[in-house]
Design an enzyme around this catalytic site. Structure first.
Site, PDB file in Angstrom:
ATOM      1  N   CYS A  44       0.795  -1.238   0.000  1.00  0.00           N
ATOM      2  CA  CYS A  44       0.000   0.000   0.000  1.00  0.00           C
ATOM      3  C   CYS A  44       0.826   1.286   0.000  1.00  0.00           C
ATOM      4  CB  CYS A  44      -0.942   0.001   1.199  1.00  0.00           C
ATOM      5  SG  CYS A  44      -2.037  -1.433   1.289  1.00  0.00           S
ATOM      6  N   HIS A  86      -2.739   6.389   4.634  1.00  0.00           N
ATOM      7  CA  HIS A  86      -1.657   5.411   4.820  1.00  0.00           C
ATOM      8  C   HIS A  86      -0.295   5.926   4.353  1.00  0.00           C
ATOM      9  CE1 HIS A  86      -0.559   0.852   4.937  1.00  0.00           C
ATOM     10  NE2 HIS A  86      -0.082   1.542   5.959  1.00  0.00           N
TER      11      HIS A  86
END
Length: 689
Positions: free
Chosen positions: A89, A145
Site C-alpha cells: 500500500c 496510509h
C-alpha cells in the site's frame, strides 16, 4: 443608421485593442519566463484508487465477478493492460503522489505502521499541491496510509483542501477501529484535521461515496476545476461486506472468496453512484475518470491474481501488475485496449500536464497522456520496481559468477548453486574484508572460471533526506554502492545498445545518462526487481511465487493445481536461487526462467540495478514510538509529535542513536513482546511467511 455604423466601428476598435493587449501579454510572459495563460478549460480529474484488487477480481477479466459499472466504463474508455503498481500500500500511494520511485523517498522497506514516526518526505511537492497551484480545488476521501505522526504529514498539509477518511492502513468497515498490535487499538476516522466521531455503524464504502457526492454537489464545475482522490479502503481486509451483497456469490465454495467478491460489488456500486453524480452536477463532459488498484490481491484472504504469478507483497506479476482503466469523453481514441507500458509514477506528470501546471522537476514518471488518449507509443521503456537493501533472504543464496569478459564462463551453469562459505558472507551493514594475497595467488592459477564475486558495500555516510522543511536523516548509509577495486576489473559489456535507448531514472535528462563504471557488480541477495523492455529480472527473495493457491479454488484441487505442481523442481531449488529472468511479452505468467539461458541480459539488468542504487536515498524505517498509543490521545489515532520537536536519528532500522552519556536501558518483557510483533509484521509484509 449612422449611429449603428458608429457603434459597429467602436466595437471593432475595442476588440482589436483587446487582441493587441492579449498578444502583448503573451509576449511579455514568454520574455519574462513566466508561464503562459492557463487553457480556458482544465479537465476535472476523478481518481478512484482501490485497495488490494487483483488482476482476476474484475468482471472484464473474470465473468464470475459482477461489476457491470466498471465493465461498461472500461469498455467505453481505455483498458490499461500493461500497467504496473507497487506490491504493497504505502509505496504505491507515495509514488502516485510524488511521481518518484521508493528509492528516492526513503520508503523502500515495507509500509508505514501507525506507531512509526514516518511519512512522506516533507520537502517534496505532491500531486495535489501542483494541481492546486494550477487553480484546482483538491479533495481526498478515504484511505491515506502515508504517515501522520506530526500535523505536517496530514493530507490537508500535503496539498488537499479537504480530507475525510482514515489515516492508518487497515480499518474496521463499521467501527473504524484500527490496531497496531495487541492492545494498541484506536478510532481512525478523520474530517480534515479533527477526529470524526459518531459514524460507527455506517459502512465505510457507502460513507466515503456519500462524502464524494457531497463534494461534487457543492462544487461549481464551471468556476474552478476539481481534483478528487477517492481512495476506498475496499477490498482490503477485514472482509466485511453487507449481507445483501453476498447472495449473488452463494455458489462460491470458498467463504473468503465469496466475501471478497461481494466487497468488489460494493466498489462497483460506489463507482456507479459517483459517475451518476458527475453527470447530474455537470462535471462529466469535461472530466477524466481514472480507476486503479494500489497492488495485487492477497489470495489467502479471498483475492485472485490468476493467471498471473504471485500475490500482494511480492514482485511477481501478480503483485505489481495492476487493474486500471481511463474513462473520459476527452479521449481521442476510445473503446480499446492499451498495451503501452505504464507505471503509477506516471500519473503525476500526466495529470499536472493536463492541468497546465508546472512539471519542470526531476521525476521518475512520464507524461503518458498521448499513449492513453491517442494510442501512441509510451515514452516509458523501463520500470524499477524496487531495491530494498534491508530485506535479505532467510537462507544462503547463490552468487552470480562472472568471468573476465562479463558473462558466466559456462552458460549452462550460469547460476552457481553453491552455498557460500561463512567467511565469504557479507551483510548490507558491513564492509567485507578483501584478502589481496588470496586474489594474487588466484591470478597465478590455471585459466579456470573465476569463482563468484561478492559485491562490496561501501558506506559513505551520506545524509538522508534533508532540507529546510525536513530534518529526516540516517547516520548510516544503507544502500549498496560501486566497489572501487583496482586489482580485479570486471568489464560488463552491454552488448545490446538499443535495449536501453530509453532510460528512466531520477535525472534531469532521462535520455543522456552516465555509463556505469566497468568494475560494477551487484549483490544478488538483495531484494530488487527491474523491468527493461520485454525483460524482467528479480534478485534476492521475491516472495511466494504460486499461481493458483488452493484457498481460492472454486472446487477441490483439479487440473490447475496439478499444473502448478508440475513445477515442483523449481520449488526444490527455489531457496538456492537468487536471480530470475523472464521475457514478460512472450511469457506474461512467468513460467519460464531464462536466467541460465540469457546471462548477457542478466548482466545488463544487474548493471541497471547498480546504477539506480547510486541515486537511492537511505532507507528510513524507524521503530515504533510508544507516544503514538491511542490511549494517550482520547482513544483515537492522531498526530503525537509537536511541530517544534526535531526528528529522531536512527542507525539501520531499529537502533536509535543515543548520546554517549546515556546508559542502555534494561530489557523488559514488554519490550521483548513489542519487538517480537514488530519483526513478525515485517516478515509478513516482506512476503516471507
Amino acid at each position: 443608421m449612422q449611429a449603428a455604423a458608429t457603434t459597429f466601428v467602436l466595437m471593432t476598435c475595442i476588440f482589436c485593442l483587446h487582441g493587441l493587449v492579449s498578444s502583448s501579454g503573451r509576449e511579455r510572459h514568454q520574455k519574462d519566463g513566466t508561464p503562459p495563460p492557463k487553457p480556458p478549460k482544465q479537465p476535472h480529474i476523478i481518481f478512484i484508487l482501490i485497495d488490494d484488487q487483483g488482476f482476476n477480481d474484475i468482471g472484464y477479466h473474470n465473468p464470475a465477478i459482477k461489476t457491470p459499472t466498471l465493465d461498461k466504463l472500461a469498455a467505453e474508455g481505455v483498458k490499461l493492460e500493461n500497467y504496473y503498481v507497487q506490491p504493497i500500500c504505502t509505496p504505491s500511494r507515495s509514488q502516485l503522489l510524488t511521481g518518484r520511485y521508493q528509492i528516492h523517498t526513503g520508503l523502500q522497506h515495507s509500509i508505514i505502521r501507525p506507531s512509526q514516526p514516518s511519512c512522506l518526505p516533507l520537502h517534496m511537492d505532491t500531486l495535489p499541491e501542483r494541481l492546486r497551484q494550477a487553480g484546482y480545488a483538491t479533495h481526498m476521501v478515504g484511505k491515506w496510509h502515508l504517515g501522520f505522526y506530526r500535523k505536517a504529514c496530514l493530507p490537508t498539509r500535503k496539498g488537499f483542501d479537504t480530507f475525510f477518511g482514515s489515516l492508518t492502513g487497515s480499518v474496521d468497515y463499521y467501527s473504524y477501529g484500527s490496531c497496531d498490535g495487541p492492545g494498541v487499538c484506536g478510532y481512525d476516522l478523520h474530517d480534515d484535521e479533527g477526529v470524526a466521531w459518531g459514524h460507527e455503524g455506517k459502512y465505510s464504502t457507502t460513507l466515503f461515496t456519500q462524502r464524494a457526492r457531497k463534494i461534487l454537489e457543492s462544487h461549481a464545475p464551471g468556476e474552478r476545476p476539481l481534483f478528487l482522490l477517492l481512495s476506498l479502503q475496499a477490498v482490503h481486509t477485514p472482509l466485511q461486506p453487507p449481507k445483501s451483497y453476498i447472495y449473488p456469490y452463494r455458489h462460491m465454495a470458498n467463504v473468503a472468496r465469496r466475501k471478497f467478491a461481494a466487497m468488489v460489488s460494493t466498489v462497483d456500486e460506489a463507482v456507479r453512484n459517483v459517475t451518476y453524480a458527475l453527470r447530474k452536477y455537470g462535471f462529466y463532459r469535461n472530466s477524466i475518470i481514472i480507476y486503479s488498484t494500489d497492488n495485487g490481491a492477497q489470495p489467502f484472504t479471498g483475492g485472485s491474481n490468476w493467471p498471473l504469478r504471485g500475490r500482494k507483497g511480492t514482485y511477481w506479476e501478480g503483485g505489481v501488475r495492476g487493474v486500471a482503466f481511463v474513462h473520459s469523453p476527452l479521449l481521442r481514441r476510445r473503446r480499446r485496449v492499451s498495451k503501452a507500458l505504464l507505471h503509477i509514477t506516471d500519473w503525476f506528470p500526466t495529470l499536472v500536464g493536463l492541468a497546465g501546471g508546472n512539471v519542470s522537476q526531476s521525476l521518475d514518471g512520464y507524461d503518458v497522456w498521448a499513449a492513453i488518449s491517442e494510442g501512441k507509443k509510451s515514452p516509458r521503456q523501463e520500470i524499477l520496481h524496487n531495491i530494498d537493501p534491508l530485506h535479505k533472504p532467510p537462507t544462503p543464496a547463490a552468487t552470480w559468477d562472472t568471468s573476465a569478459e562479463g558473462a558466466p564462463a559456462d552458460p549452462s551453469n550460469a547460476l552457481a548453486l553453491k552455498k557460500p562459505k561463512k567467511k565469504q558472507r557479507t551483510s548490507v551493514f558491513k564492509r567485507p574484508k578483501v584478502n589481496l594475497k588470496a586474489k594474487n595467488k588466484q591470478k597465478l592459477q590455471s585459466k579456470s572460471p573465476k569463482p563468484g564475486l561478492k559485491v562490496q558495500h561501501a558506506f559513505n555516510n551520506q545524509p538522508g533526506i534533508s532540507s529546510s522543511k525536513s530534518r529526516r536523516t540516517t547516520s548510516q548509509e544503507q544502500n549498496l554502492s560501486w566497489p572501487q577495486t583496482t586489482k580485479t576489473k570486471l568489464k560488463l559489456h552491454l552488448k545490446s545498445k538499443t535495449m536501453f535507448s530509453h532510460q528512466n531514472v531520477s535525472h534531469p535528462d532521462k535520455n543522456t545518462l552516465p555509463t556505469p563504471p566497468p568494475q560494477s557488480v551487484w549483490d544478488a541477495s538483495v531484494q530488487a526487481a527491474i523491468r527493461v523492455g520485454d525483460w524482467k529480472m528479480l534478485t534476492g527473495d521475491p516472495g511466494h511465487g504460486e499461481w493458483v493457491p488452493p484457498q481460492v479454488l472454486p472446487t477441490l484441487p483439479g487440473r490447475w493445481w496439478n499444473l502448478e505442481r508440475a513445477f515442483s523442481a523449481l520449488y526444490r531449488t527455489f531457496k538456492h536461487k537468487n536471480i530470475w529472468l523472464f521475457n514478460i511479452s512472450a511469457d506474461p505468467y512467468e513460467r519460464r526462467d531464462l536466467a541460465e539461458q540469457r546471462p548477457d541480459v542478466v548482466q545488463q539488468l544487474l548493471s541497471r540495478l547498480a546504477y539506480y542504487n547510486r541515486t537511492a536515498v537511505p532507507v528510513y524505517f524507524p521503530p515504533d514510538d510508544p507516544s503514538a498509543h491511542p490511549g494517550l490521545h482520547g482513544g483515537a489515532w492522531v498526530p503525537w509529535v509537536e511541530e517544534e520537536k526535531e526528528e529522531e536519528k536512527y542507525e539501520g532500522i531499529y537502533k536509535k542513536v543515543h548520546e554517549k552519556n546515556k546508559k542502555k536501558r534494561k530489557k523488559c518483557r514488554l519490550c521483548k513482546l513489542k519487538s517480537f510483533f514488530l519483526k513478525l509484521n515485517t516478515r509478513i509484509m516482506s512476503s516471507r511467511i
